[in-house]
Scaffold this motif. Structure first.
Motif, PDB file in Angstrom:
ATOM      1  N   SER A  37       0.824  -1.211   0.000  1.00 45.06           N
ATOM      2  CA  SER A  37       0.000   0.000   0.000  1.00 45.06           C
ATOM      3  C   SER A  37       0.856   1.258   0.000  1.00 45.06           C
ATOM      4  CB  SER A  37      -0.921  -0.002   1.221  1.00 45.06           C
ATOM      5  OG  SER A  37      -1.817  -1.088   1.144  1.00 45.06           O
ATOM      6  N   TYR A  38       0.332   2.277  -0.688  1.00 47.02           N
ATOM      7  CA  TYR A  38       1.025   3.547  -0.855  1.00 47.02           C
ATOM      8  C   TYR A  38       0.092   4.696  -0.477  1.00 47.02           C
ATOM      9  CZ  TYR A  38       3.884   0.627  -3.926  1.00 47.02           C
ATOM     10  OH  TYR A  38       4.670  -0.370  -4.431  1.00 47.02           O
ATOM     11  N   ASN A  39       0.664   5.727   0.100  1.00 49.29           N
ATOM     12  CA  ASN A  39      -0.069   6.961   0.338  1.00 49.29           C
ATOM     13  C   ASN A  39       0.107   7.842  -0.895  1.00 49.29           C
ATOM     14  OD1 ASN A  39      -1.137   9.379   1.180  1.00 49.29           O
ATOM     15  ND2 ASN A  39       0.339   9.720   2.807  1.00 49.29           N
ATOM     16  N   SER A  41      -1.950  10.700  -1.210  1.00 46.64           N
ATOM     17  CA  SER A  41      -2.789  11.843  -0.850  1.00 46.64           C
ATOM     18  C   SER A  41      -2.323  13.116  -1.540  1.00 46.64           C
ATOM     19  CB  SER A  41      -2.787  12.044   0.661  1.00 46.64           C
ATOM     20  OG  SER A  41      -3.356  10.925   1.289  1.00 46.64           O
ATOM     21  N   ASN A  51      -7.475  12.385   0.816  1.00 44.66           N
ATOM     22  CA  ASN A  51      -6.825  11.152   1.253  1.00 44.66           C
ATOM     23  C   ASN A  51      -6.919  10.112   0.150  1.00 44.66           C
ATOM     24  OD1 ASN A  51      -6.287  12.081   3.864  1.00 44.66           O
ATOM     25  ND2 ASN A  51      -8.258  11.408   4.625  1.00 44.66           N
ATOM     26  N   VAL A  53      -5.312   6.140  -0.818  1.00 42.08           N
ATOM     27  CA  VAL A  53      -4.490   4.965  -0.567  1.00 42.08           C
ATOM     28  C   VAL A  53      -4.562   4.082  -1.811  1.00 42.08           C
ATOM     29  CG1 VAL A  53      -4.247   2.848   0.793  1.00 42.08           C
ATOM     30  CG2 VAL A  53      -4.775   5.013   1.930  1.00 42.08           C
ATOM     31  N   LEU A  78      -2.492   3.183   8.934  1.00 40.36           N
ATOM     32  CA  LEU A  78      -2.212   4.364   8.120  1.00 40.36           C
ATOM     33  C   LEU A  78      -0.881   5.031   8.460  1.00 40.36           C
ATOM     34  CD1 LEU A  78      -5.818   5.825   8.041  1.00 40.36           C
ATOM     35  CD2 LEU A  78      -4.644   4.528   6.248  1.00 40.36           C
ATOM     36  N   LEU A  82       1.790   2.163   5.145  1.00 40.09           N
ATOM     37  CA  LEU A  82       1.785   2.891   3.877  1.00 40.09           C
ATOM     38  C   LEU A  82       3.182   3.335   3.492  1.00 40.09           C
ATOM     39  CD1 LEU A  82      -1.307   5.247   4.240  1.00 40.09           C
ATOM     40  CD2 LEU A  82      -1.166   3.076   3.032  1.00 40.09           C
ATOM     41  N   GLN A  84       5.464   5.901   1.810  1.00 35.57           N
ATOM     42  CA  GLN A  84       5.280   7.346   1.639  1.00 35.57           C
ATOM     43  C   GLN A  84       6.056   7.918   0.455  1.00 35.57           C
ATOM     44  OE1 GLN A  84       3.163   9.109   3.506  1.00 35.57           O
ATOM     45  NE2 GLN A  84       2.677   7.462   4.908  1.00 35.57           N
ATOM     46  N   SER A  87       3.920  10.551  -1.746  1.00 33.75           N
ATOM     47  CA  SER A  87       3.250  11.688  -1.122  1.00 33.75           C
ATOM     48  C   SER A  87       3.798  11.871   0.282  1.00 33.75           C
ATOM     49  CB  SER A  87       1.742  11.468  -1.054  1.00 33.75           C
ATOM     50  OG  SER A  87       1.119  12.541  -0.386  1.00 33.75           O
ATOM     51  N   ILE A  91      -2.138  11.001   5.917  1.00 34.37           N
ATOM     52  CA  ILE A  91      -3.579  10.778   5.859  1.00 34.37           C
ATOM     53  C   ILE A  91      -4.227  11.580   6.978  1.00 34.37           C
ATOM     54  CG2 ILE A  91      -5.419   9.054   6.104  1.00 34.37           C
ATOM     55  CD1 ILE A  91      -3.861   8.621   3.547  1.00 34.37           C
TER      56      ILE A  91
END
Length: 159
Positions: A37-39, A41, A51, A53, A78, A82, A84, A87, A91
Motif C-alpha cells: 500500500s502507498y499513500n 494523498s 486522502n 491509498v 495508516l 503505507l 510514503q 506523497s 492521511i
C-alpha cells in the motif's frame, strides 16, 4: 448482485488510524495474496487534503472471475503500513472519506504509480458517482500480451 471485483467497502478508525476493508476478491484459502500500500494523498486548495491509498494486489497474471461479495478482509495501519514514497502528505483521519484504489498488477513500477497519481482527481470523480467503480483506465496496450491484468478498482471509504 453485481460484480464487485477489485472494489472495497469499509471504514477508517480515526483513533487507531487504521483502514478496515472488505474487498471484492475471492476468499484467500492459501494465504497467497500479496498487498503493498502507498499513500498518494493530494493537497487541495484552502489547505484541504484528498486522502488516497493505493494498494497493489499481486496474484498471478490472470484477471479474477467476477465475484458478488466482499470476501477478503484487509486492515491497513495508516502510519506503519503505507509507503510514503509518492506523497509526503499524511492521511488526515478527520476527512469524511478516502479514495481507495486497488490495482491488480504483479509488476507495478514507479512510473505506473506516477501515471496513476496523475489521474487521481478523475478516479475520485468516477468513484464518487457510485461509491465503487471497476475501471479499465489502467490498461496499457493488450493486457494479455503484457502478461498481467492491470485492473483498477476505485472505492470511496467513509470515516
Amino acid at each position: 448482485m453485481t460484480d464487485v471485483r477489485y472494489t472495497a467497502i469499509g471504514h477508517i478508525n480515526e483513533i487507531s488510524r487504521k483502514l478496515f476493508l472488505n474487498i471484492g476478491l475471492p476468499v484467500d484459502t492459501n494465504n497467497s495474496y500479496e498487498f503493498e500500500s502507498y499513500n498518494l494523498s493530494l493537497a487541495l486548495p484552502k489547505k484541504e487534503t484528498l486522502n488516497v491509498v493505493l494498494t497493489n494486489f499481486k496474484f498471478g497474471e490472470r484477471e479474477l472471475d467476477p465475484v458478488e461479495n466482499y470476501y477478503h478482509k484487509l486492515e491497513i495501519n495508516l502510519d506503519a503500513d503505507l509507503l510514503q514514497t509518492y506523497s509526503k502528505i499524511p492521511i488526515n483521519c478527520e476527512n469524511p472519506h478516502l479514495l481507495f484504489l486497488l490495482v491488480h498488477d504483479d509488476a507495478l513500477y514507479p512510473d505506473d504509480i506516477k501515471n496513476l497519481q496523475k489521474n487521481i482527481l478523475e478516479y475520485y470523480a468516477l468513484a464518487n458517482i457510485k461509491n465503487t467503480h471497476l475501471s479499465n483506465a489502467y490498461q496499457k496496450g493488450d493486457p494479455a500480451l503484457a502478461g498481467k491484468p492491470r485492473t483498477l478498482g476505485m472505492s470511496i471509504i467513509k470515516r
